[in-house]
Design a protein around this motif. Structure first.
Motif, short mmCIF file in Angstrom:
data_model
loop_
_atom_site.label_atom_id
_atom_site.label_comp_id
_atom_site.label_asym_id
_atom_site.label_seq_id
_atom_site.Cartn_x
_atom_site.Cartn_y
_atom_site.Cartn_z
N CYS A 27 59.40 -71.13 -52.74
CA CYS A 27 60.23 -70.76 -53.91
C CYS A 27 60.46 -69.25 -53.90
O CYS A 27 61.59 -68.78 -54.01
CB CYS A 27 59.55 -71.13 -55.22
SG CYS A 27 59.37 -72.87 -55.52
N ASN A 31 64.08 -67.91 -53.44
CA ASN A 31 64.72 -67.59 -54.73
C ASN A 31 64.97 -66.09 -54.89
O ASN A 31 66.00 -65.69 -55.45
CB ASN A 31 63.86 -68.09 -55.90
CG ASN A 31 63.78 -69.60 -55.93
OD1 ASN A 31 64.47 -70.28 -55.18
ND2 ASN A 31 62.95 -70.14 -56.81
N THR A 37 65.78 -67.28 -60.78
CA THR A 37 64.51 -67.18 -61.50
C THR A 37 64.26 -68.52 -62.20
O THR A 37 65.16 -69.38 -62.27
CB THR A 37 64.55 -66.05 -62.56
OG1 THR A 37 65.65 -66.29 -63.45
CG2 THR A 37 64.71 -64.69 -61.91
N LEU A 40 58.37 -73.59 -63.10
CA LEU A 40 58.03 -74.94 -62.63
C LEU A 40 56.75 -75.34 -63.34
O LEU A 40 55.73 -74.64 -63.22
CB LEU A 40 57.82 -74.92 -61.12
CG LEU A 40 57.36 -76.22 -60.46
CD1 LEU A 40 58.44 -77.30 -60.56
CD2 LEU A 40 57.01 -75.98 -58.98
N GLN A 49 61.35 -78.44 -63.95
CA GLN A 49 61.70 -77.14 -63.39
C GLN A 49 63.00 -76.63 -64.00
O GLN A 49 63.92 -77.40 -64.27
CB GLN A 49 61.86 -77.23 -61.87
CG GLN A 49 62.06 -75.84 -61.24
CD GLN A 49 62.05 -75.87 -59.71
OE1 GLN A 49 62.39 -76.87 -59.11
NE2 GLN A 49 61.71 -74.76 -59.10
N LEU A 51 65.92 -73.70 -63.19
CA LEU A 51 66.47 -72.74 -62.23
C LEU A 51 67.57 -71.97 -62.94
O LEU A 51 68.48 -72.58 -63.52
CB LEU A 51 67.08 -73.47 -61.03
CG LEU A 51 66.16 -74.33 -60.17
CD1 LEU A 51 66.98 -75.26 -59.28
CD2 LEU A 51 65.25 -73.46 -59.32
N MET A 92 59.82 -67.77 -59.38
CA MET A 92 59.48 -69.12 -59.86
C MET A 92 58.06 -69.10 -60.40
O MET A 92 57.09 -69.05 -59.65
CB MET A 92 59.61 -70.18 -58.74
CG MET A 92 59.53 -71.63 -59.23
SD MET A 92 60.61 -71.99 -60.67
CE MET A 92 62.24 -71.62 -60.05
#
Ligand code: FAD
Length: 137
Positions: A27, A31, A37, A40, A49, A51, A92
């Motif tokens: 992640c 990411n 950002t 989870l 989760q 996103l 994350m």
């Protein structure tokens, strides 16, 4: 560039081993360069989760995640344009477990701590996840 927020729910694949450290490392690896950002939450069986990021980046990330064999029954709860991020801090954030404190957070917004992805109110779920994110350092 429009900012979107995508929320999904899934179930851990019980047939495959799950190493959360590896998962979170990928992640962060993917990411960060894409300015995605989110958070989870993994309660031991289910994932929730969020996103947040550009449309194209969040779309391609979600499609990649949805194909990942480490989870099954992936249900898209919501995807919409937003004016700002709720989770701007983490590439994350991981919140793990369902201890009494976490249950109390769910019970602040829901009548029980079990989330039904078919009927869950996304705003309440985001409130829960925002409260849980406050516990992450
Ligand atoms: P690697 O991490 O090196 O993985 C390569 C391939 O191996 C991928 O196809 C992966 O699915 C597979 N794989 C890795 N470990 C296992 C295993 N133990 N069992 C079976 N297959 C495995 N990725 C992001 O970029 N951002 C996210 O926010 C994100 N969130 C995720 C949330 C969940 C609940 C899950 C299950 C996965 C998430 N992923 C996320 C991972 C994503 O699904 C891809 O695996 C990852 O993006 C691929 O990264 P990589 O190209 O660096 O490959």
């Amino acid at each position: 560039m429009n900012l979107i927020r995508l929320v999904y729910y899934s179930q851990r694949n019980p047939s495959l081993s799950l190493e959360l450290r590896d998962l979170i490392a990928s992640c962060h690896r993917n990411n960060t360069p894409n300015n995605i950002t989110g958070i989870l939450h993994y309660n031991g069986t289910y994932f929730q989760q969020v996103l947040e990021g550009g449309r194209a980046e969040v779309s391609s990330t979600y499609h990649r995640i949805a194909k990942d064999p480490r989870h099954i029954n992936v249900i898209l709860i919501s995807c919409s344009d937003v004016r700002e991020r709720i989770f701007p801090t983490w590439s994350m954030g991981l919140h793990e477990g369902m201890d009494d404190k976490t249950k109390r957070v769910f019970l602040r917004y829901f009548s029980n701590a079990e989330v039904n992805p078919e009927t869950v109110n996304v705003d309440s779920l985001l409130d829960v996840l925002q409260d849980l994110s406050a516990e992450l350092s």
